[in-house]
Design an enzyme around this catalytic site. Structure first.
Site, short mmCIF file in Angstrom:
data_model
loop_
_atom_site.label_atom_id
_atom_site.label_comp_id
_atom_site.label_asym_id
_atom_site.label_seq_id
_atom_site.Cartn_x
_atom_site.Cartn_y
_atom_site.Cartn_z
N ASP A 289 0.85 -1.20 0.00
CA ASP A 289 0.00 0.00 0.00
C ASP A 289 0.88 1.24 0.00
O ASP A 289 2.06 1.17 0.35
CB ASP A 289 -0.88 -0.04 1.26
N GLY B 140 0.86 5.05 -4.39
CA GLY B 140 0.36 6.30 -4.97
C GLY B 140 0.80 7.49 -4.15
O GLY B 140 1.27 8.50 -4.70
N TRP C 250 3.34 7.67 -2.14
CA TRP C 250 4.80 7.80 -2.26
C TRP C 250 5.14 8.61 -3.50
O TRP C 250 5.97 9.53 -3.47
CB TRP C 250 5.42 6.40 -2.35
N ARG D 264 1.74 7.87 -10.69
CA ARG D 264 1.44 6.70 -9.84
C ARG D 264 2.25 5.47 -10.27
O ARG D 264 2.69 4.69 -9.42
CB ARG D 264 -0.06 6.37 -9.90
N HIS E 57 4.27 2.54 -8.15
CA HIS E 57 4.10 1.08 -8.22
C HIS E 57 5.42 0.40 -8.55
O HIS E 57 5.73 -0.66 -8.02
CB HIS E 57 3.03 0.73 -9.27
N SER F 6 -9.44 -7.78 -5.36
CA SER F 6 -10.49 -7.76 -6.40
C SER F 6 -11.13 -6.38 -6.49
O SER F 6 -11.66 -6.00 -7.54
CB SER F 6 -11.52 -8.86 -6.15
N TRP G 128 -9.88 -3.78 -9.33
CA TRP G 128 -10.36 -3.73 -10.73
C TRP G 128 -11.09 -2.43 -11.02
O TRP G 128 -11.23 -2.03 -12.17
CB TRP G 128 -11.31 -4.90 -11.03
N LEU H 191 12.70 -19.84 1.20
CA LEU H 191 11.63 -18.87 1.53
C LEU H 191 10.42 -19.21 0.67
O LEU H 191 10.57 -19.52 -0.51
CB LEU H 191 12.09 -17.44 1.19
C1 FPP Z 1 -1.35 0.09 -3.46
O1 FPP Z 1 -0.93 1.40 -3.69
C2 FPP Z 1 -0.75 -0.82 -4.41
C3 FPP Z 1 -1.45 -1.54 -5.33
C4 FPP Z 1 -2.91 -1.48 -5.45
C5 FPP Z 1 -0.80 -2.43 -6.28
C6 FPP Z 1 0.46 -3.17 -5.88
C7 FPP Z 1 0.74 -4.16 -6.95
C8 FPP Z 1 1.72 -4.08 -7.84
C9 FPP Z 1 2.76 -3.03 -7.80
C10 FPP Z 1 1.74 -5.08 -8.96
C11 FPP Z 1 2.94 -5.95 -8.98
C12 FPP Z 1 2.87 -6.99 -7.94
C13 FPP Z 1 3.86 -7.88 -7.69
C14 FPP Z 1 3.66 -8.89 -6.63
C15 FPP Z 1 5.15 -7.87 -8.41
P1 FPP Z 1 -2.00 2.54 -3.85
O2 FPP Z 1 -2.08 2.91 -5.28
O3 FPP Z 1 -3.28 2.13 -3.21
O4 FPP Z 1 -1.33 3.67 -3.07
P2 FPP Z 1 -2.08 4.76 -2.18
O5 FPP Z 1 -2.74 4.01 -1.07
O6 FPP Z 1 -0.95 5.61 -1.74
O7 FPP Z 1 -3.02 5.44 -3.11
#
Ligand code: FPP
Length: 135
Positions: A12, A15, A17, A25, A29, A58, A61, A123
């Site tokens: 989490d 975004g 960060w 964004r 990620h 989910s 999406w 691991l």
């Molecule tokens: C939350 O940040 C992050 C996500 C919803 C996606 C995390 C998944 C990936 C980066 C895909 C790759 C995965 C792997 C396992 C390699 P946010 O956008 O909700 O941030 P915020 O809370 O600051 O808005």
């Protein structure tokens, strides 16, 4: 304090960060994936046997189409680029979540990662992808 055998991380804040640095964004990620990479490399040496990452729920999406596509792309890239290293380092990859909703090429990559690394023991990396409390 004793090291826990199982650590779970919610991916989490990517975004926030990025926003704090005036970056898109997607950059957040990408940085999140890099942080995951470092964590996976460090975990066995810290005595951690299981690392679970909550990567894509989910509910995710409902994000803009372009962001969902970026996240799918990052998962694919992670498996393609990192699978050999993960295997070499004895990491067993497990995926939890509903795969039926994922694109066939992603399902194939996830299957490949699980099969290749099934016998590894240093691991266990559990990737929660397309999971949800409501499900
Ligand atoms: C939350 O940040 C992050 C996500 C919803 C996606 C995390 C998944 C990936 C980066 C895909 C790759 C995965 C792997 C396992 C390699 P946010 O956008 O909700 O941030 P915020 O809370 O600051 O808005």
């Amino acid at each position: 304090m004793a090291t826990p055998a199982h650590v779970a991380i919610i991916m989490d804040g990517n975004g926030r960060w990025a926003k704090a640095r005036g970056m898109p964004r997607l950059a957040g990620h990408r940085a999140g994936v890099e942080a995951l990479r470092k964590t996976v490399r460090a975990a066995p040496g810290l005595g951690i046997s299981f690392l679970t990452v909550y990567a894509f729920s989910s509910e995710n999406w409902s994000r803009p189409k372009s962001e969902v596509s970026d996240l799918m792309g990052l998962l694919k890239l992670f498996i393609r680029r990192d699978l050999a290293e993960l295997h070499q380092n004895g990491v067993r990859v497990r995926i939890v979540g509903d795969r039926s909703g994922l694109q066939p090429d992603i399902r194939g990559l996830l299957q490949e990662a699980e099969s290749l690394t099934a016998g590894n023991e240093s691991l266990t990396l559990v990737i929660a992808f397309n999971y949800g409390g409501r499900d």
